[in-house]
Design a protein around this motif. Structure first.
Motif, short mmCIF file in Angstrom:
data_model
loop_
_atom_site.label_atom_id
_atom_site.label_comp_id
_atom_site.label_asym_id
_atom_site.label_seq_id
_atom_site.Cartn_x
_atom_site.Cartn_y
_atom_site.Cartn_z
N HIS A 12 0.98 -36.06 -10.65
CA HIS A 12 0.05 -36.29 -11.75
C HIS A 12 -1.29 -35.61 -11.46
CE1 HIS A 12 -2.43 -38.46 -14.67
NE2 HIS A 12 -1.30 -38.70 -15.31
N ALA A 13 -1.77 -35.71 -10.24
CA ALA A 13 -3.05 -35.08 -9.86
C ALA A 13 -2.95 -33.56 -9.96
CB ALA A 13 -3.45 -35.50 -8.45
N ALA A 14 -1.80 -33.00 -9.57
CA ALA A 14 -1.62 -31.54 -9.65
C ALA A 14 -1.67 -31.07 -11.10
CB ALA A 14 -0.29 -31.13 -9.00
N TRP A 15 -1.04 -31.82 -12.00
CA TRP A 15 -1.08 -31.46 -13.41
C TRP A 15 -2.49 -31.63 -13.97
CZ3 TRP A 15 1.25 -28.66 -16.79
CH2 TRP A 15 2.59 -28.32 -16.59
N SER A 16 -3.17 -32.68 -13.56
CA SER A 16 -4.55 -32.88 -14.03
C SER A 16 -5.44 -31.73 -13.59
CB SER A 16 -5.11 -34.20 -13.49
OG SER A 16 -4.49 -35.29 -14.14
N ALA A 17 -5.27 -31.27 -12.35
CA ALA A 17 -6.06 -30.15 -11.84
C ALA A 17 -5.73 -28.87 -12.60
CB ALA A 17 -5.81 -29.96 -10.35
N ALA A 18 -4.46 -28.65 -12.91
CA ALA A 18 -4.06 -27.46 -13.67
C ALA A 18 -4.68 -27.49 -15.07
CB ALA A 18 -2.54 -27.37 -13.76
N LEU A 19 -4.68 -28.64 -15.71
CA LEU A 19 -5.28 -28.76 -17.03
C LEU A 19 -6.81 -28.61 -16.96
CD1 LEU A 19 -3.13 -31.62 -18.58
CD2 LEU A 19 -3.01 -29.18 -19.08
N ASP A 20 -7.42 -29.11 -15.87
CA ASP A 20 -8.87 -28.91 -15.69
C ASP A 20 -9.20 -27.43 -15.66
OD1 ASP A 20 -9.31 -31.65 -15.51
OD2 ASP A 20 -9.44 -31.67 -13.32
N SER A 21 -8.40 -26.65 -14.94
CA SER A 21 -8.62 -25.22 -14.83
C SER A 21 -8.50 -24.53 -16.19
CB SER A 21 -7.62 -24.62 -13.84
OG SER A 21 -7.74 -23.23 -13.77
N LEU A 22 -7.47 -24.88 -16.94
CA LEU A 22 -7.31 -24.30 -18.28
C LEU A 22 -8.46 -24.69 -19.19
CD1 LEU A 22 -3.51 -24.85 -18.95
CD2 LEU A 22 -4.69 -22.67 -18.76
N GLU A 23 -8.89 -25.93 -19.09
CA GLU A 23 -9.97 -26.40 -19.95
C GLU A 23 -11.28 -25.68 -19.63
OE1 GLU A 23 -10.92 -30.61 -22.02
OE2 GLU A 23 -10.42 -30.67 -19.89
N MET A 24 -11.56 -25.44 -18.35
CA MET A 24 -12.77 -24.70 -17.98
C MET A 24 -12.74 -23.28 -18.53
SD MET A 24 -13.89 -25.99 -14.17
CE MET A 24 -12.36 -25.59 -13.37
N LEU A 54 5.19 -27.46 -9.97
CA LEU A 54 4.55 -28.60 -10.64
C LEU A 54 5.56 -29.58 -11.21
CD1 LEU A 54 1.47 -27.50 -12.77
CD2 LEU A 54 1.54 -29.02 -10.83
N GLY A 55 6.65 -29.07 -11.68
CA GLY A 55 7.60 -29.94 -12.35
C GLY A 55 7.18 -30.15 -13.79
N LEU A 57 5.57 -31.69 -17.22
CA LEU A 57 4.27 -32.29 -17.56
C LEU A 57 4.44 -33.80 -17.72
CD1 LEU A 57 1.29 -31.76 -18.54
CD2 LEU A 57 2.25 -31.70 -20.84
N PRO A 58 3.59 -34.61 -17.08
CA PRO A 58 3.66 -36.06 -17.31
C PRO A 58 3.37 -36.37 -18.78
CG PRO A 58 2.32 -35.57 -15.36
CD PRO A 58 2.60 -34.26 -16.05
N LEU A 59 4.09 -37.31 -19.33
CA LEU A 59 3.98 -37.63 -20.75
C LEU A 59 2.57 -38.06 -21.14
CD1 LEU A 59 7.36 -39.43 -21.51
CD2 LEU A 59 6.64 -37.13 -22.16
N ASP A 60 1.86 -38.77 -20.27
CA ASP A 60 0.53 -39.23 -20.63
C ASP A 60 -0.49 -38.09 -20.67
OD1 ASP A 60 0.75 -39.13 -17.78
OD2 ASP A 60 -1.08 -40.33 -17.61
N LEU A 61 -0.15 -36.91 -20.11
CA LEU A 61 -1.04 -35.75 -20.16
C LEU A 61 -0.71 -34.82 -21.33
CD1 LEU A 61 -1.38 -34.80 -16.38
CD2 LEU A 61 -3.00 -36.05 -17.82
N ARG A 62 0.34 -35.11 -22.06
CA ARG A 62 0.76 -34.27 -23.19
C ARG A 62 -0.32 -34.11 -24.26
NH1 ARG A 62 5.60 -32.33 -25.78
NH2 ARG A 62 4.72 -30.98 -27.38
N PRO A 63 -0.99 -35.21 -24.68
CA PRO A 63 -2.03 -35.03 -25.70
C PRO A 63 -3.16 -34.11 -25.22
CG PRO A 63 -1.42 -37.33 -25.55
CD PRO A 63 -0.75 -36.62 -24.41
N ARG A 64 -3.54 -34.23 -23.96
CA ARG A 64 -4.59 -33.36 -23.43
C ARG A 64 -4.13 -31.91 -23.40
NH1 ARG A 64 -7.09 -33.25 -17.36
NH2 ARG A 64 -8.61 -31.63 -17.78
N ALA A 65 -2.90 -31.68 -22.95
CA ALA A 65 -2.35 -30.32 -22.91
C ALA A 65 -2.27 -29.72 -24.31
CB ALA A 65 -0.98 -30.32 -22.24
N ASP A 66 -1.86 -30.53 -25.28
CA ASP A 66 -1.79 -30.05 -26.68
C ASP A 66 -3.18 -29.70 -27.21
OD1 ASP A 66 0.97 -30.29 -26.77
OD2 ASP A 66 0.94 -32.26 -27.75
N ALA A 67 -4.18 -30.52 -26.87
CA ALA A 67 -5.55 -30.25 -27.32
C ALA A 67 -6.08 -28.96 -26.71
CB ALA A 67 -6.46 -31.43 -26.98
N ILE A 68 -5.79 -28.74 -25.43
CA ILE A 68 -6.23 -27.50 -24.77
C ILE A 68 -5.54 -26.30 -25.41
CG2 ILE A 68 -6.18 -26.21 -22.60
CD1 ILE A 68 -6.53 -28.91 -21.16
#
Length: 113
Positions: A12-24, A54-55, A57-68
Protein backbone atom coordinates in the motif's frame (compact mmCIF):
# COMPACT_ATOMS: atom_id res chain seq x y z
CA UNK A 1 -11.01 -7.21 12.20
CA UNK A 2 -8.79 -9.44 10.06
CA UNK A 3 -5.02 -9.22 10.14
CA UNK A 4 -3.29 -7.94 7.00
CA UNK A 5 -1.01 -10.37 5.20
CA UNK A 6 2.72 -9.82 5.61
CA UNK A 7 3.91 -7.04 3.35
CA UNK A 8 0.43 -5.58 2.76
CA UNK A 9 1.43 -2.29 4.39
CA UNK A 10 4.55 -2.09 2.20
CA UNK A 11 2.45 -2.76 -0.90
CA UNK A 12 0.00 0.00 0.00
CA UNK A 13 2.83 2.41 0.86
CA UNK A 14 4.59 1.65 -2.44
CA UNK A 15 1.43 2.46 -4.39
CA UNK A 16 0.88 5.63 -2.35
CA UNK A 17 4.44 6.74 -3.14
CA UNK A 18 3.95 6.00 -6.85
CA UNK A 19 0.74 8.06 -6.89
CA UNK A 20 2.51 10.87 -4.98
CA UNK A 21 5.13 11.00 -7.74
CA UNK A 22 2.49 11.14 -10.49
CA UNK A 23 0.57 13.80 -8.64
CA UNK A 24 3.66 16.00 -8.24
CA UNK A 25 4.37 15.74 -11.97
CA UNK A 26 0.85 16.70 -13.01
CA UNK A 27 0.83 19.56 -10.48
CA UNK A 28 4.08 20.88 -11.99
CA UNK A 29 2.55 20.72 -15.49
CA UNK A 30 -0.59 22.51 -14.30
CA UNK A 31 1.53 25.25 -12.70
CA UNK A 32 3.50 25.60 -15.93
CA UNK A 33 0.29 26.13 -17.88
CA UNK A 34 -1.03 28.57 -15.29
CA UNK A 35 2.04 30.75 -15.69
CA UNK A 36 3.32 30.17 -12.16
CA UNK A 37 6.71 29.27 -13.65
CA UNK A 38 7.42 32.89 -14.56
CA UNK A 39 8.31 33.75 -10.98
CA UNK A 40 10.68 30.89 -10.25
CA UNK A 41 13.16 28.47 -11.71
CA UNK A 42 11.72 25.20 -12.98
CA UNK A 43 13.44 22.04 -11.90
CA UNK A 44 14.15 19.42 -14.49
CA UNK A 45 12.19 16.26 -13.92
CA UNK A 46 12.99 12.73 -14.84
CA UNK A 47 10.52 10.76 -16.87
CA UNK A 48 8.22 8.77 -14.59
CA UNK A 49 8.44 5.04 -14.76
CA UNK A 50 6.37 2.74 -12.62
CA UNK A 51 8.15 1.05 -9.74
CA UNK A 52 8.81 -2.60 -10.33
CA UNK A 53 6.87 -5.39 -8.64
CA UNK A 54 4.06 -3.18 -7.35
CA UNK A 55 1.31 -5.64 -8.01
CA UNK A 56 -2.30 -4.58 -8.51
CA UNK A 57 -3.54 -1.19 -7.32
CA UNK A 58 -5.20 -1.37 -3.88
CA UNK A 59 -8.93 -0.76 -4.23
CA UNK A 60 -8.96 2.10 -1.73
CA UNK A 61 -6.41 4.00 -3.89
CA UNK A 62 -8.49 3.64 -7.08
CA UNK A 63 -10.38 6.95 -6.67
CA UNK A 64 -7.10 8.82 -6.19
CA UNK A 65 -5.52 7.11 -9.21
CA UNK A 66 -8.60 7.94 -11.32
CA UNK A 67 -8.46 11.59 -10.21
CA UNK A 68 -4.76 11.82 -11.12
CA UNK A 69 -5.45 10.25 -14.52
CA UNK A 70 -8.24 12.75 -15.18
CA UNK A 71 -5.90 15.63 -14.28
CA UNK A 72 -3.19 14.19 -16.54
CA UNK A 73 -5.58 13.94 -19.49
CA UNK A 74 -6.91 17.47 -18.93
CA UNK A 75 -3.37 18.84 -18.64
CA UNK A 76 -2.27 17.02 -21.81
CA UNK A 77 -5.20 18.57 -23.68
CA UNK A 78 -4.40 22.02 -22.27
CA UNK A 79 -0.75 21.64 -23.34
CA UNK A 80 -1.83 20.66 -26.85
CA UNK A 81 -4.13 23.70 -27.05
CA UNK A 82 -1.35 25.97 -25.76
CA UNK A 83 0.99 24.60 -28.43
CA UNK A 84 -1.56 25.32 -31.14
CA UNK A 85 -1.98 28.85 -29.80
CA UNK A 86 1.78 29.35 -29.73
CA UNK A 87 2.11 28.19 -33.35
CA UNK A 88 -0.63 30.59 -34.46
CA UNK A 89 0.96 33.42 -32.54
CA UNK A 90 4.41 32.68 -34.04
CA UNK A 91 2.92 32.59 -37.55
CA UNK A 92 1.17 35.92 -36.97
CA UNK A 93 4.36 37.46 -35.61
CA UNK A 94 6.33 36.22 -38.62
CA UNK A 95 3.83 37.91 -40.96
CA UNK A 96 3.94 41.17 -38.98
CA UNK A 97 7.74 41.23 -38.85
CA UNK A 98 8.17 40.51 -42.55
CA UNK A 99 5.18 42.51 -43.71
CA UNK A 100 4.15 39.50 -45.76
CA UNK A 101 0.55 38.45 -45.42
CA UNK A 102 1.00 35.62 -47.88
CA UNK A 103 -0.31 37.57 -50.88
CA UNK A 104 1.69 38.81 -53.85
CA UNK A 105 3.60 42.01 -53.26
CA UNK A 106 3.96 44.70 -55.93
CA UNK A 107 7.27 44.72 -57.78
CA UNK A 108 7.18 48.49 -58.39
CA UNK A 109 5.02 51.48 -57.58
CA UNK A 110 3.81 53.65 -60.50
CA UNK A 111 4.24 57.25 -59.41
CA UNK A 112 3.47 58.77 -62.86
CA UNK A 113 0.47 60.99 -62.65
Amino acid sequence: MSAQPAGAGDWHAAWSAALDSLEMDVTAAEELLAGDHRDRELRLTDAWSPPENLGPLPLDLRPRADAILARQLATAQAIAMAMIGNRRQAAMLARVESGNDGGQRPVYVNCAA
